[in-house]
Design an enzyme around this catalytic site. Structure first.
Site, PDB file in Angstrom:
ATOM      1  CE  LYS A  14      -1.865   0.229   3.853  1.00  0.00           C
ATOM      2  NZ  LYS A  14      -2.391   0.792   5.101  1.00  0.00           N
ATOM      3  NE  ARG A  89      -6.417   3.537  12.827  1.00  0.00           N
ATOM      4  CZ  ARG A  89      -5.924   3.377  14.055  1.00  0.00           C
ATOM      5  NH1 ARG A  89      -6.526   2.579  14.901  1.00  0.00           N
ATOM      6  NH2 ARG A  89      -4.875   4.025  14.435  1.00  0.00           N
ATOM      7  NE  ARG A 123       6.682  -7.097   8.332  1.00  0.00           N
ATOM      8  CZ  ARG A 123       5.634  -6.349   8.641  1.00  0.00           C
ATOM      9  NH1 ARG A 123       5.252  -5.385   7.842  1.00  0.00           N
ATOM     10  NH2 ARG A 123       4.977  -6.559   9.760  1.00  0.00           N
ATOM     11  NE  ARG A 156       9.108  -4.782  11.278  1.00  0.00           N
ATOM     12  CZ  ARG A 156       9.502  -3.529  11.525  1.00  0.00           C
ATOM     13  NH1 ARG A 156       9.281  -2.983  12.692  1.00  0.00           N
ATOM     14  NH2 ARG A 156      10.077  -2.812  10.596  1.00  0.00           N
ATOM     15  NE  ARG A 167       0.317  -7.436  12.603  1.00  0.00           N
ATOM     16  CZ  ARG A 167       1.397  -8.140  12.968  1.00  0.00           C
ATOM     17  NH1 ARG A 167       1.592  -8.453  14.241  1.00  0.00           N
ATOM     18  NH2 ARG A 167       2.274  -8.536  12.075  1.00  0.00           N
TER      19      ARG A 167
END
Ligand SMILES: [Zn+2]
Length: 228
Positions: A14, A89, A123, A156, A167
């Site tokens: 995005k 949101r 990641r 992370r 999430r």
């Protein structure tokens, strides 16, 4: 004047897509996450509020987000338009947004959960300098070591299967009602985010009826003609 909203799950690219459009179409890129990060780094009052919220393990509240977006748009420096990322949101914010700005389109980057998992779990973060890596798209030259400072790359803390599943569920729960509101107004173009970034950009342009990247007429910018 062009006004867009871009929506997509983490890992959907995005930010990259919004940045390409902003640069090429002279839009102001309003990334709510970046505004918060800037404020935290520069120790502003807002930054302190964000830091406290995150230290308590909470998500930054919708009201805070709304205030930040309202302030940012209130600066009216977006002469050619904006592309906003990280907002709205929830349903209330979507309604507020629709009432306040006549937007031209909502870009919805669609990425299957399986692909989100593959991308996000690849990641890595440098434990020394904090540089971001992705073992799919941007591997370091030496496996497991930072190109810039040589420190060890780590995942992370919240990039685990379990945390990501939570999430993803939250994302869909929150985003689907917002998308429904925008769909009612026939604003939404859903673009498959699986292909390479340039291909995703081509699809976005096509669906929104925009000129291809780099073909935007620059007549209104005498100082920039000949740049392309
Ligand atoms: Zn490093």
């Amino acid at each position: 004047m062009r006004k867009y909203v871009i929506m997509g799950v983490q890992g959907s690219g995005k930010g990259t897509q919004a940045a390409i459009m902003a640069a090429d179409l002279d839009l102001v890129h309003i990334a709510v996450g970046d505004i918060f990060r800037w404020n935290v780094q520069h120790h502003t009052k807002l930054g302190a509020q964000v830091r406290r919220t995150m230290a308590a393990g909470l998500l930054v509240g919708d009201d805070l987000v709304e205030g930040v977006v309202r302030d940012r748009l209130g600066q009216h420096d977006w002469n050619y338009g904006f592309i906003i990322d990280g907002f709205p949101r929830n349903e209330r914010q979507a309604e507020f947004f629709l009432e306040s700005y006549d937007i031209d389109g909502v870009i919805h980057l669609d990425l299957p959960d399986g692909e989100v998992r593959r991308r996000v779990l690849a990641r890595r973060l440098c434990s020394g300098c904090g540089m971001d890596y992705n073992l799919i798209a941007s591997s370091p030259r030496e496996p497991g070591r930072c190109d810039a400072c040589g420190a060890v790359l780590v995942a992370r803390e919240d990039d685990t299967e379990e945390a990501l599943a939570v999430r993803l569920r939250e994302y869909h729960e929150k985003t689907n009602p917002v998308l429904s509101i925008f769909r009612r107004k026939e604003y939404v173009v859903t673009v498959d985010a699986t292909p390479s970034p340039p291909e995703v950009q081509r699809q976005i342009r096509k669906r929104l009826g925009l000129p291809s990247a780099g073909e935007q007429p620059r007549g209104h910018h005498p100082d920039e003609t000949g740049k392309i």
